[in-house]
Design an enzyme around this catalytic site. Structure first.
Site, PDB file in Angstrom:
ATOM      1  N   HIS A   1      29.660  37.012  32.784  1.00  0.00           N
ATOM      2  CA  HIS A   1      30.466  37.521  31.682  1.00  0.00           C
ATOM      3  C   HIS A   1      31.915  37.067  31.782  1.00  0.00           C
ATOM      4  O   HIS A   1      32.362  36.606  32.828  1.00  0.00           O
ATOM      5  CB  HIS A   1      30.398  39.048  31.569  1.00  0.00           C
TER       6      HIS A   1
ATOM      7  N   GLU B   1      33.551  50.321  28.741  1.00  0.00           N
ATOM      8  CA  GLU B   1      33.243  48.918  28.463  1.00  0.00           C
ATOM      9  C   GLU B   1      32.094  48.763  27.498  1.00  0.00           C
ATOM     10  O   GLU B   1      31.233  49.632  27.369  1.00  0.00           O
ATOM     11  CB  GLU B   1      32.911  48.192  29.768  1.00  0.00           C
TER      12      GLU B   1
ATOM     13  N   GLN C   1      32.475  41.025  28.116  1.00  0.00           N
ATOM     14  CA  GLN C   1      32.658  42.407  28.583  1.00  0.00           C
ATOM     15  C   GLN C   1      34.015  42.883  28.054  1.00  0.00           C
ATOM     16  O   GLN C   1      35.061  42.440  28.527  1.00  0.00           O
ATOM     17  CB  GLN C   1      32.640  42.453  30.115  1.00  0.00           C
TER      18      GLN C   1
ATOM     19  N   HIS D   1      39.247  38.666  33.371  1.00  0.00           N
ATOM     20  CA  HIS D   1      38.544  38.064  34.505  1.00  0.00           C
ATOM     21  C   HIS D   1      37.339  37.276  34.038  1.00  0.00           C
ATOM     22  O   HIS D   1      36.887  37.434  32.904  1.00  0.00           O
ATOM     23  CB  HIS D   1      38.117  39.135  35.531  1.00  0.00           C
TER      24      HIS D   1
ATOM     25  N   GLU E   1      35.022  37.542  39.522  1.00  0.00           N
ATOM     26  CA  GLU E   1      34.032  38.553  39.932  1.00  0.00           C
ATOM     27  C   GLU E   1      32.722  37.851  40.250  1.00  0.00           C
ATOM     28  O   GLU E   1      32.378  36.848  39.618  1.00  0.00           O
ATOM     29  CB  GLU E   1      33.858  39.534  38.762  1.00  0.00           C
TER      30      GLU E   1
HETATM   31  C1  V0V Z   1      46.658  41.048  38.710  1.00  0.00           C
HETATM   32  N1  V0V Z   1      47.045  39.766  38.820  1.00  0.00           N
HETATM   33  C2  V0V Z   1      46.207  39.006  38.099  1.00  0.00           C
HETATM   34  C3  V0V Z   1      45.273  39.909  37.526  1.00  0.00           C
HETATM   35  N2  V0V Z   1      45.568  41.161  37.934  1.00  0.00           N
HETATM   36  N3  V0V Z   1      46.170  37.684  37.902  1.00  0.00           N
HETATM   37  C4  V0V Z   1      45.182  37.221  37.105  1.00  0.00           C
HETATM   38  N4  V0V Z   1      44.257  38.013  36.500  1.00  0.00           N
HETATM   39  C5  V0V Z   1      44.283  39.341  36.696  1.00  0.00           C
HETATM   40  N5  V0V Z   1      43.376  40.115  36.102  1.00  0.00           N
HETATM   41  C6  V0V Z   1      48.194  39.267  39.553  1.00  0.00           C
HETATM   42  C7  V0V Z   1      49.477  39.963  39.105  1.00  0.00           C
HETATM   43  O1  V0V Z   1      50.032  39.314  37.984  1.00  0.00           O
HETATM   44  C8  V0V Z   1      50.339  39.859  40.339  1.00  0.00           C
HETATM   45  O2  V0V Z   1      50.935  38.598  40.379  1.00  0.00           O
HETATM   46  C9  V0V Z   1      49.350  39.972  41.479  1.00  0.00           C
HETATM   47  O3  V0V Z   1      48.067  39.592  40.928  1.00  0.00           O
HETATM   48  C10 V0V Z   1      49.250  41.400  42.017  1.00  0.00           C
HETATM   49  O4  V0V Z   1      48.950  42.225  40.922  1.00  0.00           O
HETATM   50  P1  V0V Z   1      49.479  43.702  40.710  1.00  0.00           P
HETATM   51  O5  V0V Z   1      49.741  43.871  39.284  1.00  0.00           O
HETATM   52  O6  V0V Z   1      50.547  44.028  41.689  1.00  0.00           O
HETATM   53  O7  V0V Z   1      48.189  44.543  40.991  1.00  0.00           O
HETATM   54  P2  V0V Z   1      47.439  44.910  42.320  1.00  0.00           P
HETATM   55  O8  V0V Z   1      47.767  44.004  43.441  1.00  0.00           O
HETATM   56  O9  V0V Z   1      47.572  46.374  42.508  1.00  0.00           O
HETATM   57  O10 V0V Z   1      45.947  44.597  41.813  1.00  0.00           O
HETATM   58  C11 V0V Z   1      45.509  43.329  41.523  1.00  0.00           C
HETATM   59  C12 V0V Z   1      44.026  43.265  41.904  1.00  0.00           C
HETATM   60  C13 V0V Z   1      43.332  44.410  41.124  1.00  0.00           C
HETATM   61  C14 V0V Z   1      43.462  41.911  41.504  1.00  0.00           C
HETATM   62  C15 V0V Z   1      43.879  43.477  43.411  1.00  0.00           C
HETATM   63  O11 V0V Z   1      43.495  44.199  39.732  1.00  0.00           O
HETATM   64  C16 V0V Z   1      41.878  44.582  41.424  1.00  0.00           C
HETATM   65  O12 V0V Z   1      41.471  45.163  42.419  1.00  0.00           O
HETATM   66  N6  V0V Z   1      40.997  44.060  40.526  1.00  0.00           N
HETATM   67  C17 V0V Z   1      39.534  44.178  40.721  1.00  0.00           C
HETATM   68  C18 V0V Z   1      38.937  45.348  39.975  1.00  0.00           C
HETATM   69  C19 V0V Z   1      39.095  45.255  38.488  1.00  0.00           C
HETATM   70  O13 V0V Z   1      39.890  44.476  37.959  1.00  0.00           O
HETATM   71  N7  V0V Z   1      38.335  46.120  37.775  1.00  0.00           N
HETATM   72  C20 V0V Z   1      38.344  46.144  36.295  1.00  0.00           C
HETATM   73  C21 V0V Z   1      37.160  45.443  35.748  1.00  0.00           C
HETATM   74  P3  V0V Z   1      52.518  38.404  40.552  1.00  0.00           P
HETATM   75  O14 V0V Z   1      53.143  39.145  39.417  1.00  0.00           O
HETATM   76  O15 V0V Z   1      52.809  39.029  41.890  1.00  0.00           O
HETATM   77  O16 V0V Z   1      52.711  36.926  40.513  1.00  0.00           O
HETATM   78  S1  V0V Z   1      35.676  46.346  36.116  1.00  0.00           S
HETATM   79  C22 V0V Z   1      34.348  45.259  35.831  1.00  0.00           C
HETATM   80  O17 V0V Z   1      34.608  44.033  35.587  1.00  0.00           O
HETATM   81  C23 V0V Z   1      33.078  45.800  35.875  1.00  0.00           C
HETATM   82  C24 V0V Z   1      32.816  47.255  36.081  1.00  0.00           C
HETATM   83  C25 V0V Z   1      31.893  44.917  35.725  1.00  0.00           C
HETATM   84  O18 V0V Z   1      32.023  43.730  35.512  1.00  0.00           O
HETATM   85  O19 V0V Z   1      30.736  45.441  35.804  1.00  0.00           O
HETATM   86 CO    CO Z   2      33.502  42.415  34.937  1.00  0.00          CO
END
Ligand code: V0V
Ligand code: CO
Length: 144
Positions: free
Chosen positions: A7, A43, A60, A84, A134
């Site tokens: 996705h 979602e 998604q 993502h 992912e």
């Molecule tokens: C953050 N950054 C990204 C980003 N999110 N870059 C590209 N794409 C993204 N989506 C960058 C952000 O601009 C910062 O860069 C740096 O990473 C640190 O971000 P932050 O804002 O300080 O945030 P953090 O570090 O607290 O969290 C970032 C991470 C977090 C990636 C660790 O978003 C995470 O754990 N994501 C995984 C879970 C998730 O996203 N769940 C939602 C979808 P600069 O500014 O320092 O350069 S759930 C899903 O997909 C499901 C259920 C499914 O598929 O079934």
């Molecule tokens: Co997802």
């Protein structure tokens, strides 16, 4: 082995409005919807096509359920858009371990619950050229 695009995750402020955009503009219908409290999202999965490995590819659409969720934080900074990409695999554990061995940060020690009972993990966007990535193993064992 990663065998398909499972996705593309798209972050939005209003899920119902965004679902309606994709229905009215492209004719895509909601295949599945759920709330994932752990991830802080509501979602909708829009099935785009079946794939050669028995699985499928989806859009998604993601709306945050709380202010401290990753998607809420991302929306506040970037506005709506592609959040993502997700690759499908029969073996999320094995592929995550292999990718970690190449120096890419895997965000979870163990895969967590994803959409439709899948098992998911994420790779850090800073190690993937700015793309939050992912890995997904579908709940349906035939979908690989
Ligand atoms: C953050 N950054 C990204 C980003 N999110 N870059 C590209 N794409 C993204 N989506 C960058 C952000 O601009 C910062 O860069 C740096 O990473 C640190 O971000 P932050 O804002 O300080 O945030 P953090 O570090 O607290 O969290 C970032 C991470 C977090 C990636 C660790 O978003 C995470 O754990 N994501 C995984 C879970 C998730 O996203 N769940 C939602 C979808 P600069 O500014 O320092 O350069 S759930 C899903 O997909 C499901 C259920 C499914 O598929 O079934
Ligand atoms: Co997802």
């Amino acid at each position: 082995m990663l065998t398909r695009i499972d996705h593309i995750g798209i972050a939005c402020f209003d899920l119902d409005r965004t679902v309606e955009f994709y229905r009215a503009t492209y004719g895509f219908e909601v295949f599945h919807s759920e709330v994932n409290e752990e991830q802080g999202v509501r979602e909708a999965m829009l099935k785009i096509n079946d794939t050669g490995d028995g699985g499928a590819s989806y859009l998604q659409l993601l709306e945050p359920t709380r202010e401290d969720s990753t998607v809420a934080k991302w929306l506040a900074k970037n506005g709506e858009g592609v959040h993502h990409i997700a690759f499908g695999t029969a073996d999320v554990d094995g592929d995550a371990a292999a990718i970690a061995g190449k120096g890419v940060r895997v965000l979870y020690d163990e895969p967590r619950r994803g959409s439709m009972g899948s098992r998911i993990t994420f790779l850090h966007p800073k190690d993937c050229g700015g793309v939050l990535t992912e890995l997904v193993t579908s709940a349906d064992p035939s979908a690989h």
